[in-house]
Design an enzyme around this catalytic site. Structure first.
Site, short mmCIF file in Angstrom:
data_model
loop_
_atom_site.label_atom_id
_atom_site.label_comp_id
_atom_site.label_asym_id
_atom_site.label_seq_id
_atom_site.Cartn_x
_atom_site.Cartn_y
_atom_site.Cartn_z
N HIS A 14 0.72 -1.31 -0.09
CA HIS A 14 0.00 0.00 -0.01
C HIS A 14 0.72 1.23 -0.13
CE1 HIS A 14 0.84 0.99 4.23
NE2 HIS A 14 0.74 -0.47 4.54
N GLU A 87 -2.17 -7.07 7.25
CA GLU A 87 -0.85 -6.98 8.03
C GLU A 87 -0.80 -7.98 9.25
OE1 GLU A 87 2.02 -6.89 7.75
OE2 GLU A 87 2.60 -4.87 7.44
#
Length: 211
Positions: A14, A87
């Protein structure tokens, strides 16, 4: 019987987030993309614009979904979200400033990121082994879904998730740092993986030059 075809996975981290700027631990917790992060996402999308993609997958975290949407732009590529691409869960360390973590949990942080024991985890968090397990299952399902026709697939995820997956896939004991909107490319054919690029920022840089 139809022979399986090569599936090539493009892993994209990201863009820069507010917590990245503030130097906070960001795993399961989330924060929005900064203006720079949005620009990075659009740039990597432009850098990848000459490549045909069959589909795109993204972590459910909003920072990754937003990165994927900015990168895909107007391209008609189906996007699916998957919680298993999120994550690493850093437990009690989530959203804390790194300066505070070092003051309170310095030894824990140093031990955790030494990678000497992949079964270690932060309190209430998950280990590298657990992280790889869920990521690996998700990637296997993506490959299985696409190996009949083959092609290029985008996977938008996170720095530690991507780095840990590649580290354990390649069986190396060094963490592979992934800059915001860097790209790693892994191809798969008939049970064999081949790593073609690692944490490559050239797509993002090329896309920036288009602007």
């Amino acid at each position: 019987m139809t022979e399986p075809k090569k599936v090539t996975l493009y892993f994209v981290r990201h863009g820069e987030t507010q917590f990245n700027v503030e130097r906070r631990m960001q795993g399961f917790c989330d924060s929005p993309l900064t203006e720079k992060g949005i620009a990075q996402a659009k740039a990597v999308g432009r850098g990848l614009s000459d490549i045909e993609f069959k589909a795109a997958y993204a972590s459910e975290s909003q920072r990754v979904v937003d990165t994927a949407n900015h990168a895909l732009g107007v391209r008609a590529i189906p996007l699916s979200t998957d919680a298993r691409l999120k994550e690493m869960n850093f437990g009690v360390l989530e959203s804390l400033l790194f300066t505070d973590i070092n003051a309170q949990y310095g030894i824990l942080l140093e031990t955790l990121f030494s990678l000497k024991d992949l079964h270690l985890s932060a309190p209430e968090g998950e280990s590298y082994v657990q992280l790889f397990s869920r990521t690996n299952v998700a990637i296997k399902e993506i490959i299985k879904k696409h190996e009949k026709e083959g092609g290029n697939i985008l996977v938008f995820s996170h720095g530690v998730t991507i780095g840990n997956y590649l580290m354990q896939l390649m069986k190396i004991n060094k963490y592979l740092h992934h800059d915001n909107c860097s790209v790693s490319v892994v191809s798969y054919l008939d049970g064999n993986f081949e790593v073609e690029r690692l944490a490559d920022t050239s797509f993002r840089e090329q896309g920036t030059s288009y602007n």
